[in-house]
Scaffold this active site. Structure first.
Site, PDB file in Angstrom:
ATOM      1  N   SER A 136       0.849  -1.187   0.000  1.00 17.93           N
ATOM      2  CA  SER A 136       0.000   0.000   0.000  1.00 17.93           C
ATOM      3  C   SER A 136       0.886   1.239   0.000  1.00 17.93           C
ATOM      4  O   SER A 136       2.072   1.172   0.366  1.00 17.93           O
ATOM      5  CB  SER A 136      -0.882   0.013   1.259  1.00 17.93           C
ATOM      6  OG  SER A 136      -1.542   1.252   1.420  1.00 17.93           O
ATOM      7  N   TYR A 149      -2.135  -0.211  10.614  1.00 22.63           N
ATOM      8  CA  TYR A 149      -2.152  -0.719   9.240  1.00 22.63           C
ATOM      9  C   TYR A 149      -0.836  -0.390   8.532  1.00 22.63           C
ATOM     10  O   TYR A 149      -0.235  -1.246   7.873  1.00 22.63           O
ATOM     11  CB  TYR A 149      -3.328  -0.099   8.491  1.00 22.63           C
ATOM     12  CG  TYR A 149      -3.455  -0.518   7.045  1.00 22.63           C
ATOM     13  CD1 TYR A 149      -3.920  -1.777   6.707  1.00 22.63           C
ATOM     14  CD2 TYR A 149      -3.123   0.360   6.015  1.00 22.63           C
ATOM     15  CE1 TYR A 149      -4.055  -2.163   5.381  1.00 22.63           C
ATOM     16  CE2 TYR A 149      -3.261  -0.006   4.688  1.00 22.63           C
ATOM     17  CZ  TYR A 149      -3.719  -1.267   4.369  1.00 22.63           C
ATOM     18  OH  TYR A 149      -3.849  -1.651   3.051  1.00 22.63           O
TER      19      TYR A 149
END
Length: 283
Positions: A136, A149
């Site tokens: 990501s 995250y």
């Protein structure tokens, strides 16, 4: 016929990636925790007569990974592994439960290690293979309320980089795909305006909501993953989406102290900065 094994294939990026490879003529092993719930994928497979098989696989569970890979590898070799399975939990460091921190790392980091380690002996023996890890933009940028995250994606970036150097002598390619804000359920969940002691949760909810007004489809990520597999590229990192590279370069343009200060400003300054930098009204 080339083969690909994809984790987290029941929806979003994983589902679209399975379809992209199936339409490209691959034998696809689409894995997920609950195959019985993957009715959307099953219907498309039947309608288009694609060579896609669904398998039960929980990347968090050693026994599940072992059973799934043992079954598949008994009759097949895998040319491409796509580690896509991932989860997201958001909240401030103070407020997010320890169980959530652990769950994120278990899936996003240790889950990738489980599947990769299960397949590496075969790829190393035949001296050929491609491992694509879906990370990501958050593997470069850490900010509240996505700290937990981001930590898992930073870890995934690091281990992927180390792995790439280890396996290149065996002609095994490693690639990291780094999506920006993609129109998936995960992104929509972040847009929920949680009640928090800290203002960052509401701010980020607004940023995601504003971005999703002009959504980037998960097919864009799937197409990039297929492109990497089909090519002979040894490029390690692949940002995907119109905002991915701008986000990464924006973070690089700031010192660590400037980044911390930006996160710590009051709401008006923060929203104004987002508006001026990205043209997004996150209010």
């Amino acid at each position: 016929m080339k083969t690909v094994l994809i984790t987290g294939s029941s929806k979003g990026i994983g589902l679209e990636t399975a379809l992209a490879f199936g339409r490209a003529g691959y034998k696809v092993f689409a894995t997920m925790r609950n195959p019985e719930k993957a009715t959307d994928l099953e219907n498309i497979v039947l309608t288009e007569n694609l060579n896609i098989s669904l398998y039960k696989l929980d990347v968090n569970n050693d026994a599940s990974v072992s059973k799934c890979f043992k079954t598949i590898l008994a009759d097949h070799t895998i040319d491409v592994l796509v580690n896509n399975a991932g989860i997201e939990r958001h909240g401030s460091v103070e407020e997010l439960a320890m169980l959530d921190f652990k769950a994120i790392m278990e899936t996003n980091y240790f889950g990738v290690l489980r599947t990769t380690k299960s397949l590496l002996p075969q790829m190393r023996k035949k001296k050929n293979g491609c491992i694509i890890n879906v990370a990501s933009v958050s593997g470069h940028i850490s900010n509240s309320p996505l700290g937990a995250y981001a930590a898992s994606k930073f870890a995934l970036e690091a281990i992927s980089e180390a792995l790439a150097g280890e396996v290149k002598p065996f002609n095994i390619r490693v690639a990291i795909v780094e999506p920006g804000i993609i129109n998936t359920q995960m992104a929509s969940d972040i847009s929920v305006d949680d009640i928090s002691l800290y203002p960052h949760s509401k701010r980020m909810a607004g940023l995601f909501s504003a971005s999703l007004k002009t959504p980037t489809p998960p097919t864009l990520v799937a197409d990039k993953i297929l492109e990497i597999a089909e090519s002979n590229t040894w490029k390690l990192r692949h940002p995907v989406g119109p905002d991915a590279e701008p986000f990464i370069q924006w973070r690089k343009s700031l010192t660590d102290e400037e980044w911390v200060d930006w996160s710590a400003v009051n709401d008006d300054e923060w929203y104004e900065a987002v508006q001026n930098t990205f043209g997004l009204d996150a209010r």
